[in-house]
Design a protein around this motif. Structure first.
Motif, mmCIF file in Angstrom:
data_model
loop_
_atom_site.group_PDB
_atom_site.id
_atom_site.type_symbol
_atom_site.label_atom_id
_atom_site.label_comp_id
_atom_site.label_asym_id
_atom_site.label_seq_id
_atom_site.Cartn_x
_atom_site.Cartn_y
_atom_site.Cartn_z
ATOM 1 N N ASN A 286 0.849 -1.318 -0.199
ATOM 2 C CA ASN A 286 -0.064 0.054 0.077
ATOM 3 C C ASN A 286 0.788 1.395 -0.041
ATOM 4 O O ASN A 286 1.850 1.318 0.579
ATOM 5 C CB ASN A 286 -0.893 -0.014 1.344
ATOM 6 C CG ASN A 286 -2.083 -1.045 1.250
ATOM 7 O OD1 ASN A 286 -2.467 -1.457 0.062
ATOM 8 N ND2 ASN A 286 -2.558 -1.174 2.272
ATOM 9 N N GLY A 287 0.499 2.246 -0.641
ATOM 10 C CA GLY A 287 1.337 3.539 -0.677
ATOM 11 C C GLY A 287 0.847 4.113 -2.014
ATOM 12 O O GLY A 287 -0.241 4.140 -2.723
ATOM 13 N N ILE A 288 1.709 5.274 -2.453
ATOM 14 C CA ILE A 288 1.632 6.177 -3.624
ATOM 15 C C ILE A 288 2.777 5.695 -4.679
ATOM 16 O O ILE A 288 3.954 5.414 -4.255
ATOM 17 C CB ILE A 288 2.063 7.662 -3.028
ATOM 18 C CG1 ILE A 288 0.956 8.130 -1.793
ATOM 19 C CG2 ILE A 288 1.591 8.562 -4.154
ATOM 20 C CD1 ILE A 288 1.152 9.297 -1.138
ATOM 21 N N TYR A 289 2.252 5.671 -5.734
ATOM 22 C CA TYR A 289 3.094 5.119 -6.812
ATOM 23 C C TYR A 289 2.876 6.064 -7.948
ATOM 24 O O TYR A 289 1.991 6.925 -8.015
ATOM 25 C CB TYR A 289 2.682 3.932 -7.166
ATOM 26 C CG TYR A 289 3.100 2.731 -6.259
ATOM 27 C CD1 TYR A 289 4.225 2.058 -6.191
ATOM 28 C CD2 TYR A 289 2.322 2.465 -5.347
ATOM 29 C CE1 TYR A 289 4.677 1.273 -5.340
ATOM 30 C CE2 TYR A 289 2.377 1.526 -4.215
ATOM 31 C CZ TYR A 289 3.666 0.759 -4.396
ATOM 32 O OH TYR A 289 3.959 -0.257 -3.259
ATOM 33 N N SER A 290 3.764 6.161 -8.843
ATOM 34 C CA SER A 290 3.816 7.051 -10.125
ATOM 35 C C SER A 290 3.829 6.213 -11.265
ATOM 36 O O SER A 290 4.766 5.334 -11.195
ATOM 37 C CB SER A 290 4.746 8.080 -10.132
ATOM 38 O OG SER A 290 4.716 8.733 -11.398
ATOM 39 N N VAL A 291 2.626 6.238 -12.184
ATOM 40 C CA VAL A 291 2.765 5.508 -13.197
ATOM 41 C C VAL A 291 3.076 6.455 -14.418
ATOM 42 O O VAL A 291 2.285 7.379 -14.642
ATOM 43 C CB VAL A 291 1.291 4.721 -13.507
ATOM 44 C CG1 VAL A 291 1.402 4.041 -14.847
ATOM 45 C CG2 VAL A 291 0.995 3.884 -12.345
ATOM 46 N N GLN A 292 4.058 6.052 -15.130
ATOM 47 C CA GLN A 292 4.603 6.789 -16.331
ATOM 48 C C GLN A 292 4.290 6.039 -17.622
ATOM 49 O O GLN A 292 4.346 5.010 -17.805
ATOM 50 C CB GLN A 292 6.022 7.152 -16.263
ATOM 51 C CG GLN A 292 6.405 7.940 -15.044
ATOM 52 C CD GLN A 292 7.801 8.482 -15.310
ATOM 53 O OE1 GLN A 292 8.528 7.745 -15.609
ATOM 54 N NE2 GLN A 292 8.152 9.642 -14.756
ATOM 55 N N VAL A 293 3.568 6.791 -18.642
ATOM 56 C CA VAL A 293 3.460 6.155 -19.846
ATOM 57 C C VAL A 293 4.138 7.004 -21.023
ATOM 58 O O VAL A 293 4.054 8.155 -20.926
ATOM 59 C CB VAL A 293 1.915 6.141 -20.247
ATOM 60 C CG1 VAL A 293 1.545 5.894 -21.544
ATOM 61 C CG2 VAL A 293 1.267 5.455 -19.143
ATOM 62 N N VAL A 294 4.964 6.313 -21.803
ATOM 63 C CA VAL A 294 5.478 7.015 -23.018
ATOM 64 C C VAL A 294 5.261 6.311 -24.146
ATOM 65 O O VAL A 294 5.008 5.059 -24.477
ATOM 66 C CB VAL A 294 6.907 7.199 -22.502
ATOM 67 C CG1 VAL A 294 7.855 5.605 -22.489
ATOM 68 C CG2 VAL A 294 7.826 7.739 -23.639
ATOM 69 N N VAL A 307 -2.854 5.925 -6.030
ATOM 70 C CA VAL A 307 -2.817 5.382 -4.426
ATOM 71 C C VAL A 307 -3.254 4.087 -4.389
ATOM 72 O O VAL A 307 -4.205 3.692 -5.152
ATOM 73 C CB VAL A 307 -3.786 6.499 -3.722
ATOM 74 C CG1 VAL A 307 -3.803 5.988 -2.160
ATOM 75 C CG2 VAL A 307 -3.271 7.798 -3.630
ATOM 76 N N LEU A 308 -2.596 3.123 -3.847
ATOM 77 C CA LEU A 308 -2.773 1.854 -3.931
ATOM 78 C C LEU A 308 -3.471 1.452 -2.507
ATOM 79 O O LEU A 308 -2.521 1.769 -1.359
ATOM 80 C CB LEU A 308 -1.711 0.725 -4.162
ATOM 81 C CG LEU A 308 -1.767 -0.589 -3.890
ATOM 82 C CD1 LEU A 308 -2.901 -1.219 -4.831
ATOM 83 C CD2 LEU A 308 -0.578 -1.426 -4.382
ATOM 84 N N ALA A 309 -4.579 1.008 -2.281
ATOM 85 C CA ALA A 309 -5.142 0.832 -0.703
ATOM 86 C C ALA A 309 -5.586 -0.418 -0.955
ATOM 87 O O ALA A 309 -7.047 -0.687 -0.972
ATOM 88 C CB ALA A 309 -5.812 1.980 -0.395
ATOM 89 N N LYS A 310 -5.158 -1.602 -0.827
ATOM 90 C CA LYS A 310 -5.852 -2.970 -0.854
ATOM 91 C C LYS A 310 -6.275 -3.165 0.467
ATOM 92 O O LYS A 310 -6.254 -2.431 1.679
ATOM 93 C CB LYS A 310 -4.466 -3.834 -0.740
ATOM 94 C CG LYS A 310 -3.636 -3.789 -2.162
ATOM 95 C CD LYS A 310 -2.648 -4.914 -2.267
ATOM 96 C CE LYS A 310 -1.624 -4.814 -1.072
ATOM 97 N NZ LYS A 310 -0.388 -5.625 -1.385
#
Length: 311
Positions: A286-294, A307-310
């Protein structure tokens, strides 16, 4: 005359650049008119506070940062106002730093107090990817994870500070523009997350190119900015927060035209590959992530905080 000037300024239209030109005349009691007797000056009124003139002669960055190093720029509000966004100037040095992360902070009153605003896991965006400029600023709105505005109220007669925190440990950190033509005694640095703040020494005069936007504005960072400027690159992530399954929607194009990378709050890559219609994040904490798309063919990219909150 001062009251008349104040009245004239109050009638100026909001939301656009206004310029006041002041003419100074040399008056002589002797007969005749002296040559070169006029000096003209221009005062630019806009919707932001800035110590710089818009051009970076130098750049400042942290060498071998471990994360937590900070810069700050001091401003002063003569009247009560509201901070809506922060603008940063990213010069083209240290290679492509768009995969590094930084945090934005705002303090009101003192740097020794707790920040009143803290935005995490932001990434640099070079304005020339969208606009034809190498001296452009990138605008970061003050908002929450849901995109709701979170402006900061600044009381009258109060100092406030904008802070930039290097998040990603690396060899050469994210550079910021530095204007040596405008010494302001407003730049501060903190070399360790638990250390003290120090003002830039007198032999390094100038201003870090961080601006305080005091009016509602549009972002020039992240997914929304790229979507507005390029209809061929629109990506949506949902739900956010997610319990593990992150769905992705493309307005146009094929998923195999894009690549993605996922970074945790330490800047570590925890996932990557060809973009899919759905990403499984259940193996992450659980936590904050950044998803980058290119898009490797066009170089266009965007980053979105997730935000991942399982359960």
């Amino acid at each position: 005359k001062l009251n008349s000037l104040k009245a004239d300024i109050s009638d100026l239209p909001n939301g656009q650049l206004n310029i006041i030109q002041t003419n100074y005349f040399l008056v002589s009691s002797s007969s005749g008119t002296p040559e070169n007797n006029t000096v003209k000056g221009k005062t630019y009124l806009s919707d932001y506070f800035a110590h710089d003139d818009g051009t970076a002669e130098w750049q400042v960055f942290f060498e071998h940062p471990v994360g937590g190093e900070q810069f700050a720029s001091k401003f002063h509000a003569n009247v009560a106002d509201r901070l809506h966004a922060v603008q940063l100037m990213f010069p083209h040095v240290n290679g492509d730093v768009s995969d590094q992360f930084f945090n934005l902070k705002v303090w009101v009153g003192s740097l020794d107090s707790e920040p009143v605003l803290y935005r995490q896991l932001l990434t640099p965006l070079y304005p020339n990817l969208v606009y034809d400029t190498l001296q452009g600023f990138t605008t970061y709105l003050l908002d929450d994870f849901a995109g709701n505005p979170t402006p900061v109220d600044i009381p009258a007669g109060t100092d406030f500070y904008i802070g930039f925190e290097q998040e990603t440990p690396t060899n050469l950190g994210i550079p910021l523009g530095f204007d040596v033509q405008n010494p302001c005694e407003c730049s501060w640095v903190k070399l360790e997350s638990t250390g003290d703040w120090f003002q830039f020494p007198s032999d390094i005069p100038g201003a870090i190119m961080m601006r305080a936007v005091m009016a509602e504005t549009k972002s020039t960072s992240g997914a929304q900015e790229v979507e507005n400027e390029s209809s061929a690159f629109q990506v949506q992530f949902y739900p956010n927060p997610t319990t593990g399954q992150l769905n992705i929607s493309l307005a146009t194009g094929n998923f195999d035209d894009f690549e993605y990378a996922i970074f945790n709050n330490l800047g570590q890559r925890v996932g990557q590959g060809t973009l899919l219609q759905s990403l499984d994040l259940s193996s992450l904490s659980n936590g904050i992530y950044s998803v980058q798309v290119v898009n490797p063919k066009t170089g266009e990219q965007l980053a979105k905080r997730i935000v991942l909150a399982k359960d």
